[in-house]
Design an enzyme around this catalytic site. Structure first.
Site, PDB file in Angstrom:
ATOM      1  N   HIS A  65      57.021  88.909  36.355  1.00 48.73           N
ATOM      2  CA  HIS A  65      56.202  88.307  36.822  1.00 48.73           C
ATOM      3  C   HIS A  65      54.844  90.140  37.088  1.00 48.73           C
ATOM      4  O   HIS A  65      54.356  90.524  37.838  1.00 48.73           O
ATOM      5  CB  HIS A  65      55.975  88.411  38.229  1.00 48.73           C
ATOM      6  CG  HIS A  65      57.613  86.957  38.924  1.00 48.73           C
ATOM      7  ND1 HIS A  65      56.448  86.049  38.350  1.00 48.73           N
ATOM      8  CD2 HIS A  65      58.209  86.980  38.610  1.00 48.73           C
ATOM      9  CE1 HIS A  65      57.887  84.984  38.171  1.00 48.73           C
ATOM     10  NE2 HIS A  65      58.331  85.924  38.349  1.00 48.73           N
ATOM     11  N   ASN A 138      57.597  79.094  41.917  1.00 54.58           N
ATOM     12  CA  ASN A 138      56.871  79.234  40.392  1.00 54.58           C
ATOM     13  C   ASN A 138      55.863  78.046  40.154  1.00 54.58           C
ATOM     14  O   ASN A 138      56.220  76.720  41.366  1.00 54.58           O
ATOM     15  CB  ASN A 138      58.114  78.640  39.488  1.00 54.58           C
ATOM     16  CG  ASN A 138      58.709  80.174  39.470  1.00 54.58           C
ATOM     17  OD1 ASN A 138      57.779  81.166  39.470  1.00 54.58           O
ATOM     18  ND2 ASN A 138      59.669  80.344  38.258  1.00 54.58           N
ATOM     19  N   TYR A 348      64.883  90.982  44.632  1.00 49.16           N
ATOM     20  CA  TYR A 348      63.646  91.519  44.875  1.00 49.16           C
ATOM     21  C   TYR A 348      62.928  92.427  45.807  1.00 49.16           C
ATOM     22  O   TYR A 348      63.194  93.734  45.771  1.00 49.16           O
ATOM     23  CB  TYR A 348      62.945  89.804  45.463  1.00 49.16           C
ATOM     24  CG  TYR A 348      62.136  88.901  45.171  1.00 49.16           C
ATOM     25  CD1 TYR A 348      63.584  88.458  43.703  1.00 49.16           C
ATOM     26  CD2 TYR A 348      60.950  88.507  44.333  1.00 49.16           C
ATOM     27  CE1 TYR A 348      63.111  87.581  43.371  1.00 49.16           C
ATOM     28  CE2 TYR A 348      60.637  87.618  43.731  1.00 49.16           C
ATOM     29  CZ  TYR A 348      61.199  86.773  43.374  1.00 49.16           C
ATOM     30  OH  TYR A 348      61.421  86.400  41.964  1.00 49.16           O
TER      31      TYR A 348
END
Length: 520
Positions: A65, A138, A348
């Site tokens: 990303h 997504n 993350y």
């Protein structure tokens, strides 16, 4: 309240140039010298200040990303679902919550064209009264994997060859053909939905199964769907390549200009709800990220709508430094036993600490609106008040309110031995891709476009990898496998210079909107 990024309003019309510590400087474009042609003394703090800042201007780009665009907005509840969840932001019809959205390509670098064939990230940050809530989606409802151990190596195959530093079609298809559970995502990616028209005309899906918890401590499994109110609009393969060559920042320009002109895009939120009993009896594993819950089995329930209405003031401060994570939860929603989701809750925040530092939550775009109190202190780049003089341990002098988000042990009662689960492939894994192929047959040119999109990419892989992938497509549908083989081998012969490939299918007519780019 979250930081509003209104620095311009605080700067006078004719500001005084200063160092980073606020010291006024007479001439920002001159350095100190010893004599007219002498060396530069180390005491020139401004020069050193400028260079040390310049040397550190770039933070590491995201591993995935990397390239994205974003905007501020507001989410509003339109339907009551409080029987399923006690989430404060969903507590009443009409309730509004400020938010920030970031859309991105997945596998490419920051220089990737916005029109590249790639899934799109669809990440949303909500500034709720009970903390930051992130929904990291997504634009596809499924993904390539269902075992998190495969994710790092899968991403390696989407990156550059370690020797040539070039994109590697053989590695790309070698992985996919060896891991056929990826076929559902492949079917979506190589349809025209793999090259969306910007970001305003695509949906966002949680993909993962989450848990709602209501005020009775009952829980329900849920999936989130953000449906574009602008409709779906895609690009055919060659038009996407043409636009990417002329304007690689097409999606960013399209979103920025739309909001700037007052044409603010919006998405309607729907959820799918399943009880624990229904989940136990369902014919698919509800934690399998390669599967969807068909709407005929689990209908969509409307919840609310978000609208993006304000562009960033500074791209780096907001879009580049915003940090999303599925682990950023609030009372009323929780992670499920979905194994890929479980690992993402670690990965993350870990990558944010690598990119942005141990206190990335203090960066204004990431700050919650409610006060933070815990026993964590200090660390690099601690730019807040460090929780003032409050104790950094459970002190008898600092009473706490009763915990509002009491855990329910019934939700997390697991019995079993630790095993290494080896992925098992069955015909069930091809049911939904097969249905998607048949659906493409009902839409004008979509099967032809899919075959063409695959063939012009797969032809660059080595022969034995191509053969293996033909077998995967044949398990979806024998006719699909046959068509892919014929088209791909024709493209491979063209590359080898042996013969001319048949003319590609006619693309859809393309007319850009809200952009200075013109179709040729």
């Amino acid at each position: 309240m979250p930081y509003e990024f209104n620095e311009k309003k605080e700067v006078p019309d004719h500001p005084t140039y200063t160092t980073s510590t606020g010291c006024p400087i007479f001439n920002p474009l001159a350095s100190q010298r010893i004599g007219r042609n002498g060396p530069i003394p180390l005491q020139d703090f401004h020069l050193i200040d400028v260079f040390q800042k310049f040397d550190r201007e770039r933070i590491p780009e995201r591993v995935v990303h990397a390239k994205g665009v974003g905007a501020h907005g507001v989410f509003e509840v339109t339907n009551d679902i409080t029987k399923y969840t006690k989430m404060n932001m969903l507590s009443e019809v009409g309730k509004k919550t400020k938010m920030f959205a970031r859309f991105s390509t997945v596998g490419g670098e920051r220089g990737t064209p916005d029109t590249a064939r790639d899934p799109r990230g669809f990440a949303l940050k909500f500034y709720t009264e009970e903390g930051i809530f992130d929904m990291v989606c997504n634009n596809t409802p499924v993904f390539f994997i269902r075992d998190p151990a495969k994710f790092p190596v899968f991403i390696h195959t989407q990156k550059r060859n370690p020797q040539t530093n070039l994109k590697d079609a053989t590695a790309f298809w070698d992985y996919l053909s060896l891991n056929p559970e990826s076929i559902h995502q492949v079917m979506i990616l190589f349809s025209d939905r793999g090259t969306p028209y910007g970001v305003r005309f695509m949906n966002g899906y949680s993909g993962h199964t989450y848990k709602f918890v209501n005020d009775k401590n009952e829980f329900f499994y849920c999936k989130w769907h953000f449906i574009s109110d602008q409709g779906i609009k895609n690009l055919d393969n060659d038009t996407a390549a043409e636009i990417g060559g002329k304007n690689p920042d097409f999606a960013g320009q399209d979103l920025f200009e739309a909001i700037e002109s007052g044409d603010c895009p919006s998405w309607t939120l729907y959820v799918q709800i399943m009880t624990p009993k229904q989940a136990e009896q369902y014919h698919y594993n509800i934690f399998d990220l390669t599967k969807v819950w068909p709407h005929k089995d689990v209908p969509l329930i409307p919840v609310g709508k978000f609208t993006l209405n304000r562009n960033p003031t500074n791209y780096f401060a907001e879009v580049e430094q915003v940090a999303f994570s599925p682990s950023h939860m609030v009372p009323g929603i929780d992670v499920s036993a979905d194994p890929v989701l479980q690992v993402r809750t670690f990965s993350y925040p870990d990558t944010h600490r690598h990119r942005l530092g141990a206190n990335f939550e203090q960066i204004p775009i990431n700050c919650p609106v409610n006060p933070v109190f815990n026993y964590s202190r200090d660390g690099p780049m601690n730019v807040g008040a460090n929780q003032f003089d409050l104790p950094n341990y459970p002190s008898s002098t600092q009473k706490l309110d009763k915990e509002k988000n009491e855990p329910d042990a019934e939700h997390e009662r697991w019995i079993g031995k630790v095993t290494y689960h080896m992925d098992e492939l069955t015909d069930v894994d091809f049911e939904q891709p097969r249905a998607l192929w048949k659906l493409m047959g009902k839409q004008k040119d979509q099967q032809d476009h899919f075959v063409y999109n695959v063939s012009v990419h797969l032809c660059n892989a080595i022969p034995n990898v191509r053969e293996r992938q033909y077998g995967v497509f044949s398990r979806v549908d024998p006719e699909l496998g046959k068509r892919i083989r014929e088209a791909t081998e024709a493209e491979a012969k063209k590359i080898a210079g042996n013969e001319t490939v048949p003319v590609k299918p006619e693309p859809h007519q393309f007319e850009p909107q809200n952009s200075t780019l013109k179709s040729s």
